[in-house]
Design an enzyme around this catalytic site. Structure first.
Site: not given
Lengths: 342, 342
Positions: A125, A207, A225, A317
């Site tokens: 990003k 996490g 974003k 993920g």
């Protein structure tokens, strides 16, 4: 299609996993034959002009760090810039860590790729948040494609959905829960009445949150974003500095309990509207499809003819984001095929 | 692109509205120049080989029934089959009423269009539910396209999402709330404890349910959509008779109250899995993104790499469905452009 992979963390490894697995099965359906000809990491690179086999890619992953110690293909100390410059390939897949201060080293990798005539797929990003209008122009100037599906929504194809599936309609505004960490924190606070500090500590243990959580909880990740959605979907020319950003540090249990009395909760919402691009905590009714819990992401496109359309999925993920890279590679291949014919 | 419009109800009028409005603005962006050269309705047709102007299309709509009384372009008593056969055009847009007994007259219109070398855009579930594998083959045999975005999800591009945005991934299963009427009824029953009969009567008053509600509440409408998803997204060769169908008549307030104790509710779910294609009431947790209320539709695609992805939107409406027709026309135009070049 020859690919240089730059960055060999979770996403980079996921990319090799998916490409290796897919060699054998589905890729053939798309007439697509990807070959990883180089992988560059911080300490050096491995290079094979003929492309690494699926087995070899698996072995790299099992053996782990440092890649460049490979006796046959290793180039210890060779920089990613050198690899991008010297290795023949059609596409650079850039999956190095995010940096929103100056976007380096990713920004240099991407511009080097453009200048040597290579298309770029990135999941990073940073460069887009700081310089998306300039990068888009530079890609066009060099007649190459820049793709970045994995930067928004992780495995959930939010950018493609807006661009492809809503063709012919007009997107009037976008509202989204674009960061899984803050959504997890706010969900736990709201549903289980746990304090911000306690949930954050727990999220760090699980996490879900970084040890330095500012990128998420101060809204910067969502803002990146929002910049990407603004440029890509709404045709705005904005960067990170144009976004009004408020994080979730001021969201208290009291505010959440108050909202609950109104059958609502508070979510960190990124918004792209005609006049404003912002990130801030917003009260959202439970009944709104956007109101998803846990680490889910959701985005609502307000359209002229088809009303509100909401897309929900897991936002992050390694393997999900790696799959977004595969989608981008397929898209570039498809675009190239049309281009060759025209 | 010359278009024959067959059917002039809510959707047909919506199509002319969108095409008329879009002439001026966005269409140009897609290099797309649609011309309605004929509109066929039950009593006759209007035909103009040069294409009707935006103003003329507006006038037809304001004037209303019967179209074919138009002094300049009217052909009273001319059948749609004759129009499809005799008028030169690239595409037939078929938007006549649904019939799941024998799919007529739509089935004849579509096959006639194919045989005269015309692409077809339809919003009609009947022919697809009863004969989708055969129609797909016939289209391929005649080297024309068959598109039907508006049949599933109304304005929400569920079919495109699955086909385009999930490229490179593998869809393992589909679960969806695909009928707004039954979702409205079950939502009202669950949230406001109103009996099935009372909600149905109210829905009929509000225009959410037909006077003959069997198509919706006995699950046939959902089943038609399940057939289309099965064929188009999952590559199955099934028709309506292959779907195990149970409607919502047996869903009682007691069952809904029981489910609520488990933080769940009951929804009419269409499912496409490896072994089974079914429609039946299923208990869904409130926290599941699929669990939307009111007349909304939602579909979850279970994918191999990107986990569950849920798309939510308004499932019906004249203008929404008409917009799906526009998307299909743009897609055909795009496909034709690639074809010409190959």
């Amino acid at each position: 299609m020859r690919i240089i992979l730059v960055g060999y963390g979770v996403v980079g490894k996921g990319v090799t996993t998916i490409l290796a697995r897919r060699y054998m099965e589905k890729i053939a359906n798309y007439g697509f034959n990807p070959k990883v000809v180089a992988i560059a990491d911080v300490d050096g690179a491995v290079i094979n002009a003929r492309g690494f086999s699926a087995e070899k890619l698996e072995k790299f992953k099992q053996k782990g760090y440092p890649l460049s110690a490979d006796p046959d293909f290793g180039h210890q100390g060779m920089s990613a810039l050198e690899v991008i410059e010297s290795v023949e390939a059609e596409v650079v897949v850039e999956v190095t860590p995010v940096n929103i201060k100056n976007a380096e080293p990713a920004l240099s990798y991407i511009t080097k790729a453009f200048k040597t005539g290579k298309h770029v797929v990135t999941t990073n990003k940073g460069p887009l948040a700081l310089a998306m209008p300039a990068l888009t122009e530079l890609a066009a100037h060099n007649n190459v494609f820049l793709r970045f599906s994995g930067t928004v929504g992780g495995g959930t194809p939010m950018l493609e959905f807006a661009k492809r599936c809503l063709a012919g309609d007009k997107i009037l505004a976008i509202k989204g829960i674009l960061n899984g960490t803050t959504n997890y924190i706010l969900s736990e606070m709201g549903q289980n009445c746990i304090s911000f500090q306690d949930v954050l500590a727990n999220a760090q243990k699980l996490g879900y949150a970084e040890r330095e959580p500012s990128m998420d909880i101060d809204g910067f990740d969502t803002a990146c974003k929002v910049v990407i959605l603004s440029n890509w979907v709404m045709g705005k020319k904005v960067t990170l500095k144009d976004v009004n950003i408020t994080g979730i540090r001021e969201v208290t249990l009291e505010l959440l309990q108050d909202a609950a009395k109104r059958y609502s909760t508070i979510k960190l919402i990124g918004t792209v509207e005609d006049k404003e691009v912002s990130v801030k905590p917003v009260e959202v009714p439970w009944a709104n499809p956007l109101c998803v819990s846990g680490v889910l992401n959701a985005v609502t496109f307000q359209t002229e003819y088809a009303a509100d359309q909401t897309l929900i999925g897991r936002g992050a993920g390694g393997i999900e984001t790696a799959n977004a890279v595969l989608r981008d590679l397929l898209d570039i291949r498809h675009k190239l095929a049309s281009k060759l014919l025209s």
